[in-house]
Design an enzyme around this catalytic site. Sequence first.
Site, mmCIF file in Angstrom:
data_model
loop_
_atom_site.group_PDB
_atom_site.id
_atom_site.type_symbol
_atom_site.label_atom_id
_atom_site.label_comp_id
_atom_site.label_asym_id
_atom_site.label_seq_id
_atom_site.Cartn_x
_atom_site.Cartn_y
_atom_site.Cartn_z
ATOM 1 N N TYR A 9 0.824 -1.213 0.000
ATOM 2 C CA TYR A 9 0.000 0.000 0.000
ATOM 3 C C TYR A 9 0.858 1.263 0.000
ATOM 4 O O TYR A 9 0.547 2.240 -0.682
ATOM 5 C CB TYR A 9 -0.995 -0.036 1.179
ATOM 6 N N ARG A 57 1.843 1.792 -3.508
ATOM 7 C CA ARG A 57 0.734 2.309 -4.318
ATOM 8 C C ARG A 57 0.444 3.757 -3.965
ATOM 9 O O ARG A 57 0.155 4.584 -4.839
ATOM 10 C CB ARG A 57 -0.503 1.420 -4.108
ATOM 11 N N GLN A 81 -15.224 2.632 -7.590
ATOM 12 C CA GLN A 81 -14.586 1.464 -6.966
ATOM 13 C C GLN A 81 -13.134 1.794 -6.635
ATOM 14 O O GLN A 81 -12.460 1.037 -5.945
ATOM 15 C CB GLN A 81 -14.593 0.272 -7.919
ATOM 16 N N VAL A 126 -9.776 3.536 -5.178
ATOM 17 C CA VAL A 126 -9.381 3.982 -3.832
ATOM 18 C C VAL A 126 -8.364 5.116 -3.930
ATOM 19 O O VAL A 126 -7.853 5.590 -2.924
ATOM 20 C CB VAL A 126 -8.803 2.790 -3.026
ATOM 21 N N HIS A 146 -15.146 1.312 -2.309
ATOM 22 C CA HIS A 146 -14.118 0.408 -1.752
ATOM 23 C C HIS A 146 -13.153 1.144 -0.830
ATOM 24 O O HIS A 146 -12.048 0.673 -0.597
ATOM 25 C CB HIS A 146 -13.334 -0.260 -2.902
ATOM 26 N N CYS A 177 -7.652 1.279 12.382
ATOM 27 C CA CYS A 177 -7.073 0.190 13.176
ATOM 28 C C CYS A 177 -7.628 -1.155 12.690
ATOM 29 O O CYS A 177 -8.826 -1.289 12.436
ATOM 30 C CB CYS A 177 -7.428 0.366 14.650
ATOM 31 N N THR A 229 -14.409 -0.349 -15.896
ATOM 32 C CA THR A 229 -14.399 -1.469 -14.949
ATOM 33 C C THR A 229 -14.676 -2.768 -15.693
ATOM 34 O O THR A 229 -15.501 -2.815 -16.603
ATOM 35 C CB THR A 229 -15.433 -1.284 -13.811
HETATM 36 C C1 BV8 Z 1 -18.165 -8.556 -0.417
HETATM 37 C C2 BV8 Z 1 -9.966 -2.105 -2.612
HETATM 38 C C3 BV8 Z 1 -19.577 -9.611 1.100
HETATM 39 C C4 BV8 Z 1 -8.717 -2.784 -2.185
HETATM 40 C C5 BV8 Z 1 -11.117 -3.706 -4.050
HETATM 41 C C6 BV8 Z 1 -21.015 -11.889 -5.287
HETATM 42 C C7 BV8 Z 1 -21.553 -11.010 -4.345
HETATM 43 C C8 BV8 Z 1 -20.754 -10.482 -3.348
HETATM 44 C C9 BV8 Z 1 -19.390 -10.808 -3.284
HETATM 45 C C10 BV8 Z 1 -18.869 -11.655 -4.215
HETATM 46 C C11 BV8 Z 1 -19.670 -12.212 -5.208
HETATM 47 N N1 BV8 Z 1 -18.870 -12.988 -5.962
HETATM 48 C C12 BV8 Z 1 -17.606 -12.954 -5.502
HETATM 49 C C13 BV8 Z 1 -17.569 -12.178 -4.421
HETATM 50 C C14 BV8 Z 1 -16.401 -11.911 -3.622
HETATM 51 C C15 BV8 Z 1 -15.609 -10.696 -4.089
HETATM 52 C C16 BV8 Z 1 -15.521 -10.604 -5.582
HETATM 53 O O1 BV8 Z 1 -16.251 -9.846 -6.215
HETATM 54 N N2 BV8 Z 1 -14.596 -11.339 -6.173
HETATM 55 C C17 BV8 Z 1 -14.424 -11.275 -7.597
HETATM 56 C C18 BV8 Z 1 -12.941 -11.117 -7.926
HETATM 57 C C19 BV8 Z 1 -15.016 -12.522 -8.205
HETATM 58 N N3 BV8 Z 1 -16.190 -9.482 -3.569
HETATM 59 C C20 BV8 Z 1 -15.862 -9.077 -2.345
HETATM 60 O O2 BV8 Z 1 -15.131 -9.709 -1.604
HETATM 61 C C21 BV8 Z 1 -16.457 -7.763 -1.886
HETATM 62 N N4 BV8 Z 1 -17.005 -7.956 -0.588
HETATM 63 O O3 BV8 Z 1 -18.861 -8.874 -1.311
HETATM 64 O O4 BV8 Z 1 -18.459 -8.767 0.875
HETATM 65 C C22 BV8 Z 1 -19.092 -10.510 2.134
HETATM 66 C C23 BV8 Z 1 -18.887 -9.959 3.381
HETATM 67 C C24 BV8 Z 1 -18.463 -10.812 4.385
HETATM 68 C C25 BV8 Z 1 -18.225 -12.172 4.103
HETATM 69 C C26 BV8 Z 1 -18.396 -12.647 2.800
HETATM 70 C C27 BV8 Z 1 -18.809 -11.821 1.810
HETATM 71 C C28 BV8 Z 1 -15.406 -6.696 -1.738
HETATM 72 C C29 BV8 Z 1 -14.768 -6.388 -3.058
HETATM 73 C C30 BV8 Z 1 -13.861 -5.152 -2.905
HETATM 74 C C31 BV8 Z 1 -12.420 -5.553 -3.066
HETATM 75 N N5 BV8 Z 1 -11.569 -4.360 -3.010
HETATM 76 N N6 BV8 Z 1 -10.381 -2.600 -3.926
HETATM 77 C C32 BV8 Z 1 -7.511 -2.259 -2.934
HETATM 78 O O5 BV8 Z 1 -7.657 -1.536 -3.937
HETATM 79 O O6 BV8 Z 1 -6.383 -2.586 -2.487
HETATM 80 S S1 BV8 Z 1 -11.575 -4.251 -5.555
HETATM 81 C C33 BV8 Z 1 -10.592 -3.715 -6.806
HETATM 82 O O7 BV8 Z 1 -11.243 -4.214 -7.966
HETATM 83 C C34 BV8 Z 1 -10.453 -2.225 -7.064
HETATM 84 O O8 BV8 Z 1 -11.232 -1.420 -6.216
HETATM 85 C C35 BV8 Z 1 -10.999 -2.092 -8.496
HETATM 86 O O9 BV8 Z 1 -11.540 -0.871 -8.775
HETATM 87 C C36 BV8 Z 1 -12.010 -3.136 -8.453
HETATM 88 C C37 BV8 Z 1 -12.691 -3.599 -9.664
HETATM 89 O O10 BV8 Z 1 -11.741 -3.844 -10.641
HETATM 90 P P1 BV8 Z 1 -11.796 -2.871 -11.904
HETATM 91 O O11 BV8 Z 1 -11.889 -1.462 -11.428
HETATM 92 O O12 BV8 Z 1 -12.862 -3.330 -12.800
HETATM 93 O O13 BV8 Z 1 -10.378 -3.047 -12.515
HETATM 94 P P2 BV8 Z 1 -9.927 -4.120 -13.573
HETATM 95 O O14 BV8 Z 1 -8.451 -4.043 -13.661
HETATM 96 O O15 BV8 Z 1 -10.594 -5.411 -13.315
HETATM 97 O O16 BV8 Z 1 -10.567 -3.581 -14.937
HETATM 98 C C38 BV8 Z 1 -10.169 -2.347 -15.467
HETATM 99 C C39 BV8 Z 1 -11.031 -2.153 -16.690
HETATM 100 O O17 BV8 Z 1 -10.742 -0.884 -17.229
HETATM 101 C C40 BV8 Z 1 -10.767 -3.178 -17.774
HETATM 102 O O18 BV8 Z 1 -12.007 -3.673 -18.232
HETATM 103 C C41 BV8 Z 1 -10.049 -2.375 -18.875
HETATM 104 O O19 BV8 Z 1 -10.433 -2.810 -20.163
HETATM 105 C C42 BV8 Z 1 -10.591 -1.000 -18.640
HETATM 106 N N7 BV8 Z 1 -9.700 0.089 -19.038
HETATM 107 C C43 BV8 Z 1 -8.354 0.154 -18.890
HETATM 108 N N8 BV8 Z 1 -7.920 1.347 -19.342
HETATM 109 C C44 BV8 Z 1 -9.012 2.047 -19.749
HETATM 110 C C45 BV8 Z 1 -10.152 1.242 -19.557
HETATM 111 N N9 BV8 Z 1 -11.395 1.651 -19.887
HETATM 112 C C46 BV8 Z 1 -11.511 2.888 -20.414
HETATM 113 N N10 BV8 Z 1 -10.479 3.721 -20.616
HETATM 114 C C47 BV8 Z 1 -9.213 3.335 -20.302
HETATM 115 N N11 BV8 Z 1 -8.199 4.188 -20.523
#
Ligand code: BV8
Length: 251
Positions: free
Chosen positions: A75, A78, A109, A111, A127, A135, A194
């Site tokens: 972190y 970053r 989404q 941070v 997020h 803490c 996203t």
């Molecule tokens: C939770 C902070 C409940 C940390 C991040 C269904 C329902 C609920 C949960 C889940 C579910 N299925 C699975 C889950 C679990 C999990 C999840 O979603 N897993 C995924 C991987 C399958 N979700 C969770 O755990 C969430 N919590 O649901 O809690 C719960 C509670 C208690 C007990 C059990 C369950 C919490 C998720 C939050 C995680 N934290 N960030 C940190 O940053 O260090 S997420 C992280 O991913 C970032 O915040 C980021 O923003 C986010 C999403 O990713 P994207 O932003 O989409 O980034 P990515 O690289 O994937 O894509 C970028 C896109 O941009 C691409 O498509 C690319 O083509 C495009 N792009 C690139 N350049 C450009 C562009 N587009 C336009 N112009 C450009 N120039």
Amino acid sequence: MTGSEQDPIEVPSTLVNTLVKAEQWVVMTGSGISAESGVPTFRDAQTGLWAQYNPQQLATQEAFKNNPHVVWQWYQWRRELIRNTSPNPAHRALVELQRLRPNLILVTQNVDGLHQRAGSTNVIEFHGNIHRNKCSHCQKPGPESEAAQPPDCAQCGELLRPNVVWFGESIPRVALQAAAQAIETCDVFFSVGTSSLVYPAAALAETALTRQAVVVEINLNPTPLSSRADFALQGFAGQWLPAITDLVRAG
Ligand code: BV8
């Protein structure tokens, strides 16, 4: 490469007609909107020391419990990277759109805090925010820190951690409710930069699809939302958002 270095684009006229009339906007952004500022997207290959790690493995309570120093240093790396970037034309277009459409609700989404640095207000940080600490035990907010190791909480003595939502952690209730409420009444929902893979953030677009909203996706690549959106605008956020803003301003 950024949006401004691309060939001119044409916003579909049917979308322009919709946007000129739409009052209630919700814009949801992901790490793609910060990519043109030089902030690696969440699924971009990490560089240098961090190339060996998968962000999804590091952004968890378990990783912090097992290896607080490594997670903390990731972190700090970053934070330093983000501090050396600036908002890009996509962020600035959203500031102007919020001036033109004061009811625009921005949910991110990300941070990195770049929307706020650009001048966007009332940003819903789905997020959390990498620049804030809390803490890991009593959850009390902690001061920012340049320390190489996680500092102790002044309240309970346990380790401070970044105040972001890790995988497996719940979205802050206030953010979840505010986003859900905004989608209930929005005329248009934008999903910008996203991959629509992380839930429950990705569910926001799905909810918008079931409401009367027109759903617009802006992304460099196709995503699971692309085939269901009313408009899937492929390309750079830094190109599409300024073009859309110009047309709404001319409205
Ligand atoms: C939770 C902070 C409940 C940390 C991040 C269904 C329902 C609920 C949960 C889940 C579910 N299925 C699975 C889950 C679990 C999990 C999840 O979603 N897993 C995924 C991987 C399958 N979700 C969770 O755990 C969430 N919590 O649901 O809690 C719960 C509670 C208690 C007990 C059990 C369950 C919490 C998720 C939050 C995680 N934290 N960030 C940190 O940053 O260090 S997420 C992280 O991913 C970032 O915040 C980021 O923003 C986010 C999403 O990713 P994207 O932003 O989409 O980034 P990515 O690289 O994937 O894509 C970028 C896109 O941009 C691409 O498509 C690319 O083509 C495009 N792009 C690139 N350049 C450009 C562009 N587009 C336009 N112009 C450009 N120039």
